[in-house]
Design a protein around this motif. Structure first.
Motif, PDB file in Angstrom:
ATOM      1  N   VAL A   6       0.761  -1.161  -0.083  1.00 57.94           N
ATOM      2  CA  VAL A   6      -0.135   0.092  -0.030  1.00 57.94           C
ATOM      3  C   VAL A   6       0.882   1.331  -0.056  1.00 57.94           C
ATOM      4  O   VAL A   6       0.779   2.294  -0.811  1.00 57.94           O
ATOM      5  CB  VAL A   6      -0.848   0.029   1.181  1.00 57.94           C
ATOM      6  N   GLU A   7       1.705   1.395   0.735  1.00 55.11           N
ATOM      7  CA  GLU A   7       2.760   2.325   0.882  1.00 55.11           C
ATOM      8  C   GLU A   7       3.692   2.642  -0.360  1.00 55.11           C
ATOM      9  O   GLU A   7       3.502   3.628  -0.953  1.00 55.11           O
ATOM     10  CB  GLU A   7       3.963   2.043   1.992  1.00 55.11           C
ATOM     11  N   ASP A   8       3.909   1.537  -1.025  1.00 58.59           N
ATOM     12  CA  ASP A   8       4.529   1.619  -2.326  1.00 58.59           C
ATOM     13  C   ASP A   8       3.612   2.142  -3.484  1.00 58.59           C
ATOM     14  O   ASP A   8       4.211   2.995  -4.449  1.00 58.59           O
ATOM     15  CB  ASP A   8       5.147   0.300  -2.846  1.00 58.59           C
ATOM     16  N   GLN A   9       2.591   1.714  -3.509  1.00 55.85           N
ATOM     17  CA  GLN A   9       1.590   2.208  -4.298  1.00 55.85           C
ATOM     18  C   GLN A   9       1.283   3.681  -4.132  1.00 55.85           C
ATOM     19  O   GLN A   9       1.157   4.509  -5.055  1.00 55.85           O
ATOM     20  CB  GLN A   9       0.083   1.438  -4.399  1.00 55.85           C
ATOM     21  N   PHE A  10       1.060   4.061  -2.910  1.00 61.91           N
ATOM     22  CA  PHE A  10       1.023   5.696  -2.472  1.00 61.91           C
ATOM     23  C   PHE A  10       2.088   6.390  -3.046  1.00 61.91           C
ATOM     24  O   PHE A  10       2.019   7.359  -3.812  1.00 61.91           O
ATOM     25  CB  PHE A  10       0.814   5.816  -1.280  1.00 61.91           C
ATOM     26  N   ARG A  11       3.264   5.918  -2.831  1.00 64.20           N
ATOM     27  CA  ARG A  11       4.633   6.454  -3.234  1.00 64.20           C
ATOM     28  C   ARG A  11       4.606   6.869  -4.857  1.00 64.20           C
ATOM     29  O   ARG A  11       5.009   7.681  -5.672  1.00 64.20           O
ATOM     30  CB  ARG A  11       5.835   6.062  -2.804  1.00 64.20           C
ATOM     31  N   LYS A  12       4.098   5.431  -5.497  1.00 61.53           N
ATOM     32  CA  LYS A  12       3.915   5.577  -7.082  1.00 61.53           C
ATOM     33  C   LYS A  12       3.005   6.683  -7.513  1.00 61.53           C
ATOM     34  O   LYS A  12       3.522   7.132  -8.393  1.00 61.53           O
ATOM     35  CB  LYS A  12       3.919   4.403  -7.476  1.00 61.53           C
ATOM     36  N   LEU A  16       3.958   9.897  -9.786  1.00 67.38           N
ATOM     37  CA  LEU A  16       3.314   9.962 -11.120  1.00 67.38           C
ATOM     38  C   LEU A  16       2.812  11.566 -11.249  1.00 67.38           C
ATOM     39  O   LEU A  16       3.009  12.076 -12.173  1.00 67.38           O
ATOM     40  CB  LEU A  16       2.171   8.898 -11.390  1.00 67.38           C
ATOM     41  N   GLY A  17       2.219  11.926 -10.068  1.00 71.34           N
ATOM     42  CA  GLY A  17       1.794  13.231 -10.072  1.00 71.34           C
ATOM     43  C   GLY A  17       2.569  14.353 -10.183  1.00 71.34           C
ATOM     44  O   GLY A  17       2.548  15.359 -11.021  1.00 71.34           O
ATOM     45  N   ILE A  18       3.800  14.035  -9.624  1.00 72.86           N
ATOM     46  CA  ILE A  18       4.914  15.096  -9.519  1.00 72.86           C
ATOM     47  C   ILE A  18       5.307  14.919 -11.073  1.00 72.86           C
ATOM     48  O   ILE A  18       5.652  16.005 -11.572  1.00 72.86           O
ATOM     49  CB  ILE A  18       5.977  14.864  -8.452  1.00 72.86           C
ATOM     50  N   GLY A  19       5.354  13.942 -11.779  1.00 75.54           N
ATOM     51  CA  GLY A  19       6.135  13.874 -12.927  1.00 75.54           C
ATOM     52  C   GLY A  19       5.010  14.649 -13.809  1.00 75.54           C
ATOM     53  O   GLY A  19       5.641  15.166 -14.936  1.00 75.54           O
ATOM     54  N   ALA A  62       4.387  22.340  -5.465  1.00 76.50           N
ATOM     55  CA  ALA A  62       4.951  22.246  -4.184  1.00 76.50           C
ATOM     56  C   ALA A  62       3.537  22.096  -3.203  1.00 76.50           C
ATOM     57  O   ALA A  62       3.536  21.160  -2.329  1.00 76.50           O
ATOM     58  CB  ALA A  62       5.683  23.385  -3.652  1.00 76.50           C
ATOM     59  N   GLU A  63       2.629  22.819  -3.443  1.00 73.87           N
ATOM     60  CA  GLU A  63       1.186  22.701  -3.013  1.00 73.87           C
ATOM     61  C   GLU A  63       0.625  21.112  -3.003  1.00 73.87           C
ATOM     62  O   GLU A  63      -0.065  20.666  -2.293  1.00 73.87           O
ATOM     63  CB  GLU A  63       0.330  23.914  -3.338  1.00 73.87           C
ATOM     64  N   PHE A  64       0.671  20.969  -4.209  1.00 65.55           N
ATOM     65  CA  PHE A  64       0.120  19.672  -4.617  1.00 65.55           C
ATOM     66  C   PHE A  64       0.766  18.242  -4.015  1.00 65.55           C
ATOM     67  O   PHE A  64       0.252  17.618  -3.390  1.00 65.55           O
ATOM     68  CB  PHE A  64       0.177  19.281  -6.274  1.00 65.55           C
ATOM     69  N   GLN A  65       2.412  18.556  -4.022  1.00 65.89           N
ATOM     70  CA  GLN A  65       3.163  17.647  -3.336  1.00 65.89           C
ATOM     71  C   GLN A  65       3.002  17.392  -1.875  1.00 65.89           C
ATOM     72  O   GLN A  65       2.382  16.395  -1.329  1.00 65.89           O
ATOM     73  CB  GLN A  65       4.476  17.911  -3.728  1.00 65.89           C
ATOM     74  N   ASN A  66       2.500  18.580  -1.176  1.00 64.36           N
ATOM     75  CA  ASN A  66       2.293  18.732   0.035  1.00 64.36           C
ATOM     76  C   ASN A  66       0.648  18.057   0.587  1.00 64.36           C
ATOM     77  O   ASN A  66       0.656  17.401   1.341  1.00 64.36           O
ATOM     78  CB  ASN A  66       2.222  20.187   0.617  1.00 64.36           C
ATOM     79  N   SER A  67       0.019  18.461  -0.172  1.00 58.82           N
ATOM     80  CA  SER A  67      -1.554  17.845  -0.249  1.00 58.82           C
ATOM     81  C   SER A  67      -1.380  16.303  -0.433  1.00 58.82           C
ATOM     82  O   SER A  67      -2.121  15.667   0.332  1.00 58.82           O
ATOM     83  CB  SER A  67      -2.181  18.563  -1.429  1.00 58.82           C
ATOM     84  N   ILE A  68      -0.598  16.052  -1.467  1.00 60.99           N
ATOM     85  CA  ILE A  68      -0.572  14.572  -1.604  1.00 60.99           C
ATOM     86  C   ILE A  68      -0.030  13.814  -0.429  1.00 60.99           C
ATOM     87  O   ILE A  68      -0.266  12.602   0.000  1.00 60.99           O
ATOM     88  CB  ILE A  68       0.277  14.076  -2.855  1.00 60.99           C
ATOM     89  N   GLN A  69       1.251  14.335  -0.036  1.00 63.53           N
ATOM     90  CA  GLN A  69       1.886  13.860   1.037  1.00 63.53           C
ATOM     91  C   GLN A  69       0.882  13.714   2.702  1.00 63.53           C
ATOM     92  O   GLN A  69       0.930  12.731   3.125  1.00 63.53           O
ATOM     93  CB  GLN A  69       3.180  14.542   1.818  1.00 63.53           C
ATOM     94  N   GLU A  70       0.226  14.761   2.456  1.00 62.70           N
ATOM     95  CA  GLU A  70      -0.859  14.943   3.662  1.00 62.70           C
ATOM     96  C   GLU A  70      -1.868  13.811   3.653  1.00 62.70           C
ATOM     97  O   GLU A  70      -2.125  13.230   4.718  1.00 62.70           O
ATOM     98  CB  GLU A  70      -1.579  16.117   3.848  1.00 62.70           C
ATOM     99  N   SER A  71      -2.328  13.521   2.613  1.00 62.96           N
ATOM    100  CA  SER A  71      -3.183  12.580   2.138  1.00 62.96           C
ATOM    101  C   SER A  71      -2.728  11.226   2.369  1.00 62.96           C
ATOM    102  O   SER A  71      -3.350  10.133   2.895  1.00 62.96           O
ATOM    103  CB  SER A  71      -3.943  12.570   0.560  1.00 62.96           C
ATOM    104  N   VAL A  72      -1.558  11.135   1.903  1.00 66.43           N
ATOM    105  CA  VAL A  72      -0.973   9.719   2.135  1.00 66.43           C
ATOM    106  C   VAL A  72      -0.590   9.345   3.564  1.00 66.43           C
ATOM    107  O   VAL A  72      -1.000   8.395   4.003  1.00 66.43           O
ATOM    108  CB  VAL A  72       0.554   9.555   1.471  1.00 66.43           C
ATOM    109  N   GLN A  73      -0.335  10.578   4.290  1.00 62.84           N
ATOM    110  CA  GLN A  73       0.260  10.375   5.806  1.00 62.84           C
ATOM    111  C   GLN A  73      -1.372  10.053   6.549  1.00 62.84           C
ATOM    112  O   GLN A  73      -1.258   8.994   7.471  1.00 62.84           O
ATOM    113  CB  GLN A  73       0.600  11.631   6.355  1.00 62.84           C
TER     114      GLN A  73
END
Length: 121
Positions: A6-12, A16-19, A62-73
């Motif tokens: 699950v963690e690997d899938q979230f990181r992928k 992808l989003g950052i790419g 950066a805002e998108f990345q932070n949002s995704i990281q918060e969601s993943v966390q």
């Protein structure tokens, strides 16, 4: 093992989003250059315009990345997966210390009983 999947899938997904955002930033810069040429902007105006768009794109990335990281966390927390590695290491150290204390107590009790841990026949 499922937790790591699950963690690997979230990181992928985050990668992808950052790419996609990075790809979009490059396309935006190129489109801005073309637009500037059509509007006959000076090189300085073009440079400032492109720089402004790229900076805005970086800020949004950066805002998108932070949002995704918060969601993943939040998701990892709901799944019971902890991201705080130092807290996990501290917990492991505490568990090891507890096991050592228990081993010492067992050894002491065995010596008091005159038993070295070997079954008596």
């Amino acid at each position: 093992m499922q937790e790591m999947d699950v963690e690997d899938q979230f990181r992928k997904m985050v990668d992808l989003g950052i790419g996609l955002i990075t790809y979009s930033s490059e396309k935006i810069a190129e489109a801005a250059r073309q637009w500037a040429e059509e509007k006959r902007m000076t090189p300085q105006q073009t440079k400032e315009f492109v720089q402004e768009l790229v900076e805005r794109g970086e800020k949004e990335r950066a805002e998108f990345q932070n949002s995704i990281q918060e969601s993943v966390q939040r998701t990892l927390t709901r799944l019971g997966i902890r991201e705080d590695q130092e807290a996990l290491r501290a917990e492991i150290r505490q568990l090891r210390a507890m096991i050592e204390r228990l081993d010492a107590r067992v050894a002491e009790l065995e010596s008091r009983l005159g038993n070295s841990g070997e079954p008596q026949a």
